[in-house]
Design an enzyme around this catalytic site. Structure first.
Site, PDB file in Angstrom:
ATOM      1  N   VAL A   1      37.085  42.563  40.977  1.00 48.16           N
ATOM      2  CA  VAL A   1      38.467  42.645  41.459  1.00 48.16           C
ATOM      3  C   VAL A   1      38.842  44.048  41.951  1.00 48.16           C
ATOM      4  CG1 VAL A   1      39.241  40.762  39.945  1.00 48.16           C
ATOM      5  CG2 VAL A   1      39.481  43.138  39.176  1.00 48.16           C
TER       6      VAL A   1
ATOM      7  N   ASN B   1      44.013  37.666  36.299  1.00 39.61           N
ATOM      8  CA  ASN B   1      43.804  37.747  34.848  1.00 39.61           C
ATOM      9  C   ASN B   1      42.790  38.804  34.432  1.00 39.61           C
ATOM     10  OD1 ASN B   1      43.460  36.536  31.963  1.00 39.61           O
ATOM     11  ND2 ASN B   1      41.425  36.403  32.886  1.00 39.61           N
TER      12      ASN B   1
ATOM     13  N   SER C   1      50.698  42.768  29.727  1.00 40.48           N
ATOM     14  CA  SER C   1      50.517  42.906  28.274  1.00 40.48           C
ATOM     15  C   SER C   1      51.808  43.482  27.709  1.00 40.48           C
ATOM     16  CB  SER C   1      49.359  43.858  27.971  1.00 40.48           C
ATOM     17  OG  SER C   1      49.406  44.257  26.608  1.00 40.48           O
TER      18      SER C   1
ATOM     19  N   TYR D   1      45.441  51.865  29.503  1.00 40.72           N
ATOM     20  CA  TYR D   1      45.698  50.410  29.538  1.00 40.72           C
ATOM     21  C   TYR D   1      47.195  50.118  29.681  1.00 40.72           C
ATOM     22  CZ  TYR D   1      45.384  45.501  27.998  1.00 40.72           C
ATOM     23  OH  TYR D   1      45.471  44.141  27.918  1.00 40.72           O
TER      24      TYR D   1
ATOM     25  N   ALA E   1      49.524  52.066  30.862  1.00 41.49           N
ATOM     26  CA  ALA E   1      49.985  52.481  32.202  1.00 41.49           C
ATOM     27  C   ALA E   1      49.612  51.420  33.234  1.00 41.49           C
ATOM     28  CB  ALA E   1      49.361  53.822  32.579  1.00 41.49           C
ATOM     29  N   SER E   2      48.389  50.873  33.105  1.00 41.29           N
ATOM     30  CA  SER E   2      47.968  49.845  34.069  1.00 41.29           C
ATOM     31  C   SER E   2      48.846  48.601  33.959  1.00 41.29           C
ATOM     32  CB  SER E   2      46.490  49.473  33.870  1.00 41.29           C
ATOM     33  OG  SER E   2      46.298  48.692  32.705  1.00 41.29           O
ATOM     34  N   LYS E   3      49.181  48.214  32.732  1.00 34.10           N
ATOM     35  CA  LYS E   3      49.963  46.981  32.547  1.00 34.10           C
ATOM     36  C   LYS E   3      51.435  47.187  32.901  1.00 34.10           C
ATOM     37  CE  LYS E   3      46.541  44.328  31.271  1.00 34.10           C
ATOM     38  NZ  LYS E   3      46.079  43.233  32.142  1.00 34.10           N
TER      39      LYS E   3
ATOM     40  N   ILE F   1      45.974  38.553  21.207  1.00 35.73           N
ATOM     41  CA  ILE F   1      45.345  37.233  21.390  1.00 35.73           C
ATOM     42  C   ILE F   1      43.880  37.339  20.969  1.00 35.73           C
ATOM     43  CG2 ILE F   1      44.888  35.381  23.063  1.00 35.73           C
ATOM     44  CD1 ILE F   1      47.926  36.066  22.706  1.00 35.73           C
TER      45      ILE F   1
HETATM   46  P1  NAP Z   1      38.090  39.138  27.938  1.00 33.67           P
HETATM   47  O1  NAP Z   1      37.757  38.127  26.903  1.00 33.67           O
HETATM   48  O2  NAP Z   1      37.425  40.476  27.886  1.00 33.67           O
HETATM   49  O3  NAP Z   1      37.900  38.474  29.375  1.00 33.67           O
HETATM   50  C1  NAP Z   1      38.141  39.195  30.561  1.00 33.67           C
HETATM   51  C2  NAP Z   1      37.231  38.690  31.645  1.00 33.67           C
HETATM   52  O4  NAP Z   1      37.463  39.479  32.850  1.00 33.67           O
HETATM   53  C3  NAP Z   1      35.753  38.876  31.278  1.00 33.67           C
HETATM   54  O5  NAP Z   1      35.011  37.746  31.646  1.00 33.67           O
HETATM   55  C4  NAP Z   1      35.391  40.100  32.083  1.00 33.67           C
HETATM   56  O6  NAP Z   1      34.017  40.252  32.358  1.00 33.67           O
HETATM   57  C5  NAP Z   1      36.206  39.898  33.346  1.00 33.67           C
HETATM   58  N1  NAP Z   1      36.265  41.130  34.134  1.00 33.67           N
HETATM   59  C6  NAP Z   1      36.250  42.410  33.684  1.00 33.67           C
HETATM   60  N2  NAP Z   1      36.248  43.272  34.705  1.00 33.67           N
HETATM   61  C7  NAP Z   1      36.234  42.532  35.839  1.00 33.67           C
HETATM   62  C8  NAP Z   1      36.201  42.850  37.222  1.00 33.67           C
HETATM   63  N3  NAP Z   1      36.175  44.130  37.649  1.00 33.67           N
HETATM   64  N4  NAP Z   1      36.207  41.841  38.127  1.00 33.67           N
HETATM   65  C9  NAP Z   1      36.197  40.557  37.703  1.00 33.67           C
HETATM   66  N5  NAP Z   1      36.227  40.189  36.417  1.00 33.67           N
HETATM   67  C10 NAP Z   1      36.234  41.169  35.475  1.00 33.67           C
HETATM   68  O7  NAP Z   1      39.661  39.472  27.923  1.00 33.67           O
HETATM   69  P2  NAP Z   1      40.939  38.573  27.589  1.00 33.67           P
HETATM   70  O8  NAP Z   1      41.420  38.970  26.247  1.00 33.67           O
HETATM   71  O9  NAP Z   1      40.695  37.157  27.920  1.00 33.67           O
HETATM   72  O10 NAP Z   1      41.949  39.230  28.644  1.00 33.67           O
HETATM   73  C11 NAP Z   1      42.373  38.592  29.841  1.00 33.67           C
HETATM   74  C12 NAP Z   1      43.592  39.323  30.363  1.00 33.67           C
HETATM   75  O11 NAP Z   1      44.619  39.304  29.366  1.00 33.67           O
HETATM   76  C13 NAP Z   1      43.343  40.809  30.650  1.00 33.67           C
HETATM   77  O12 NAP Z   1      44.062  41.210  31.795  1.00 33.67           O
HETATM   78  C14 NAP Z   1      43.905  41.496  29.429  1.00 33.67           C
HETATM   79  O13 NAP Z   1      44.284  42.820  29.688  1.00 33.67           O
HETATM   80  C15 NAP Z   1      45.084  40.602  29.128  1.00 33.67           C
HETATM   81  N6  NAP Z   1      45.581  40.697  27.749  1.00 33.67           N
HETATM   82  C16 NAP Z   1      44.790  40.356  26.697  1.00 33.67           C
HETATM   83  C17 NAP Z   1      45.304  40.476  25.415  1.00 33.67           C
HETATM   84  C18 NAP Z   1      44.515  40.122  24.195  1.00 33.67           C
HETATM   85  O14 NAP Z   1      45.027  40.354  23.082  1.00 33.67           O
HETATM   86  N7  NAP Z   1      43.329  39.572  24.297  1.00 33.67           N
HETATM   87  C19 NAP Z   1      46.614  40.936  25.235  1.00 33.67           C
HETATM   88  C20 NAP Z   1      47.363  41.273  26.333  1.00 33.67           C
HETATM   89  C21 NAP Z   1      46.847  41.139  27.595  1.00 33.67           C
HETATM   90  P3  NAP Z   1      33.123  41.215  31.383  1.00 33.67           P
HETATM   91  O15 NAP Z   1      32.361  40.282  30.552  1.00 33.67           O
HETATM   92  O16 NAP Z   1      32.315  42.067  32.255  1.00 33.67           O
HETATM   93  O17 NAP Z   1      34.066  42.090  30.595  1.00 33.67           O
END
Ligand code: NAP
Length: 247
Positions: A64, A90, A142, A155, A157-159, A188
């Site tokens: 992305v 996402n 987030s 993180y 700042a990005s969000k 999560i």
């Molecule tokens: P996750 O389990 O780490 O899944 C994220 C997915 O995105 C992984 O498959 C990852 O691949 C992929 N990704 C990473 N960099 C990428 C890139 N440059 N291009 C394309 N895909 C890429 O994370 P998640 O917890 O499901 O998070 C999903 C979203 O929710 C994120 O934006 C995160 O910031 C947000 N979020 C999560 C939480 C939480 O508590 N989990 C809370 C708030 C917000 P890799 O295997 O290479 O990493």
């Protein structure tokens, strides 16, 4: 009848976690899915689950944060399905550290994926949506973009950037019938949070009024709401999904 019959949705970071739950939830409501992640092979499980629901899928490797990769992905998606109705930005990463120890590389990496990625995918997709005079974009932000967090200056700042971007884009595209909203999850249970030390997890749990962590499905249900006509009169909004951590 599903809420998303005859719609095509593109989900970034769809291999696991929240992205995978979003893909399955949208598919259950009738959407065909363009699944993107860094590596095409990692999408096999999501692809299988969505296909078993009877929906068409297209799996694409996409970084992305890289403009050519994003443009190629959107072109291939429209080439294959002839339409793109929903974009769910996402994909996201963390590289946590105290600010005084945070390297420039870790700052740049997090901003590139989490914020620049949203800019690139939205820009590439919205050109098509503007012609159609219809579209729906949901950004995964987030709660730390709203309230901050120790060790997460990059993180958060990005969000916070994603939230500002969401509101500006919503204003820019509202007259073209394109809605842009964000969901802001709290803690999560995914691979992203799995790596946190036990002590931090315990502290987090104490700060959650509902007394438990959220699931990817808790978030994907709200994404579905924003991506469907259930939220037809909403744009530029940020919905928190955090067990009451922010209220
Ligand atoms: P996750 O389990 O780490 O899944 C994220 C997915 O995105 C992984 O498959 C990852 O691949 C992929 N990704 C990473 N960099 C990428 C890139 N440059 N291009 C394309 N895909 C890429 O994370 P998640 O917890 O499901 O998070 C999903 C979203 O929710 C994120 O934006 C995160 O910031 C947000 N979020 C999560 C939480 C939480 O508590 N989990 C809370 C708030 C917000 P890799 O295997 O290479 O990493």
């Amino acid at each position: 009848m599903g809420l998303l019959d005859n719609k095509t949705a593109l989900v970034t970071g769809a291999a696991r976690g929240i992205g995978r739950a979003v893909a399955e939830t949208l598919a259950r409501e009738g959407a065909d899915l363009v699944l993107c992640d860094l590596n095409k092979e990692w999408l096999a499980d999501t692809d299988k689950a969505v296909s078993q629901l009877g929906r068409r899928t297209l799996c694409l490797a996409a970084d992305v944060s890289q403009a050519p990769s994003v443009q190629e992905t959107v072109d291939q998606a429209i080439g294959a399905f002839g339409r793109l109705d929903i974009l769910v930005n996402n994909a996201g990463i963390t590289k946590d550290n105290f600010l005084i120890r945070m390297s420039e590389a870790d700052w740049d990496a997090v901003l590139s994926v989490n914020l620049k990625g949203v800019y690139l995918f939205t820009k590439a997709t919205v050109k098509y949506m503007m012609k159609e005079r219809a579209g729906n974009i949901v950004n995964v932000a987030s709660i730390v973009g709203l309230i901050g967090n120790i060790g997460q200056c990059n993180y958060s700042a990005s969000k916070a950037g994603v939230i500002g971007f969401t509101k500006s884009a919503a204003k820019e595209f509202a007259s073209r019938n394109i809605r842009v909203n964000a969901v802001a999850p709290g803690f999560i249970e995914t691979k992203m949070t799995e790596k946190l030390p036990e002590e931090i997890r315990r502290k987090m749990l104490n700060a959650i009024p509902m007394g438990r962590f959220g699931s990817p499905q808790n978030v994907s249900n709200v994404v579905l709401f924003l991506a469907s006509d259930l939220s037809a009169y909403m744009t530029g909004q940020v919905l928190t999904v955090c067990g009451g951590m922010v209220m």
